[in-house]
Design an enzyme around this catalytic site. Structure first.
Site, PDB file in Angstrom:
ATOM      1  N   SER A  33      39.558  11.740   2.353  1.00  0.00           N
ATOM      2  CA  SER A  33      39.329  10.654   3.487  1.00  0.00           C
ATOM      3  C   SER A  33      38.983  11.133   4.714  1.00  0.00           C
ATOM      4  CB  SER A  33      40.577   9.744   3.546  1.00  0.00           C
ATOM      5  OG  SER A  33      40.918   8.871   2.501  1.00  0.00           O
ATOM      6  N   ASP A  81      34.920  13.464  -6.489  1.00  0.00           N
ATOM      7  CA  ASP A  81      35.206  11.936  -7.046  1.00  0.00           C
ATOM      8  C   ASP A  81      34.537  11.693  -8.010  1.00  0.00           C
ATOM      9  OD1 ASP A  81      37.035  11.852  -4.969  1.00  0.00           O
ATOM     10  OD2 ASP A  81      35.915  10.651  -3.565  1.00  0.00           O
ATOM     11  N   GLY A 114      36.624  19.425   2.679  1.00  0.00           N
ATOM     12  CA  GLY A 114      37.429  18.565   3.525  1.00  0.00           C
ATOM     13  C   GLY A 114      38.497  17.916   2.381  1.00  0.00           C
TER      14      GLY A 114
END
Length: 185
Positions: free
Chosen positions: A13, A37, A10
Site C-alpha cells: 500500500s 501481487d 516498497g
C-alpha cells in the site's frame, strides 16, 4: 548501456502499483509491468497459508517457505530472461528480506542495467490506504514499512506520502533519462 529493468521496492500500500501505471503512460517506449501481487495470485491455492508456501499472519506479517522461494526464483529468472531478450520491464516488489531479497534480484539480473527505486510512504498513510483497499491483511503496510528497505541500495527514492503517483513516475522517468549503467555495489 540501456536500462532494461526498473525495480520499485516498497511496503504494501505504499503506492507502487499506481506509479507503475503512470510510468507505463509516461515513458516513450513500451514497458511491461510485473509485480509480486500477480506472482502471489498465480500460486496454487494450496500454497496459501501453508508451511512451504506463503502465510499472511493476522498482524500483517508475511512469511514464505521453500516451495514459494523455488517458484519465486523461477519467476525472477523469467523476468530477467525477458529483459535479456529485449523487453523493458518495471517490477513492483516487496523485499520482505531487505538486502537478502535485493541480492536474489541482483543475481538474477546480473549483466543487466537496472534502476533501483525505493517507494516510501508514512506507515499511517499506507495503513489508511490498506484499510480503504480492503484486500490486504490489516497491519501489513505498517509491518513492512521499514523492513523492506533495510540494507537495500537504491538509485532513487520517491515518497508517496504527499506526492501523487504521476509526480513520482515523472521523477523516475527523469532519472531514467540521466542514468548510465548505475548499479548498487
Amino acid at each position: 548501456m540501456t536500462i532494461r529493468v526498473i525495480v520499485l521496492n516498497g511496503a504494501s500500500s505504499s503506492g507502487k502499483s499506481g506509479i507503475v501505471r503512470c510510468l507505463q503512460a509516461e515513458l516513450p517506449e513500451p514497458w511491461l509491468a510485473y509485480g509480486c501481487d500477480s506472482f502471489v495470485d498465480s500460486l496454487p491455492a494450496r500454497m496459501r497459508d501453508a508451511d512451504g508456501g506463503i502465510v499472511f499472519a493476522e498482524d500483517g506479517r508475511v512469511s514464505v517457505g521453500a516451495d514459494f522461494r523455488a517458484l519465486e526464483a523461477a519467476w525472477t529468472e523469467g523476468i530477467a530472461a525477458m529483459a535479456r531478450a529485449g523487453a523493458r520491464i518495471v517490477v513492483d516488489e516487496v523485499f520482505l528480506g531487505g538486502a537478502e531479497s535485493q541480492g536474489r534480484w541482483l543475481r538474477a539480473l546480473d549483466g543487466l542495467d537496472v534502476l533501483w527505486v525505493a517507494v516510501r510512504c508514512d506507515p499511517d498513510v499506507a495503513a489508511g490506504r490498506e484499510t480503504a483497499r480492503g484486500d490486504r491483511t490489516p497491519g501489513m503496510a505498517a509491518s513492512q514499512a521499514a523492513v523492506v528497505h533495510e540494507g537495500v541500495s537504491y538509485d532513487l527514492e520517491v515518497d508517496t506520502t504527499h506526492t501523487e503517483s504521476l509526480a513520482c513516475a515523472r521523477a523516475i522517468a527523469a532519472r531514467l533519462s540521466q542514468v548510465v549503467a548505475v548499479r548498487p555495489a
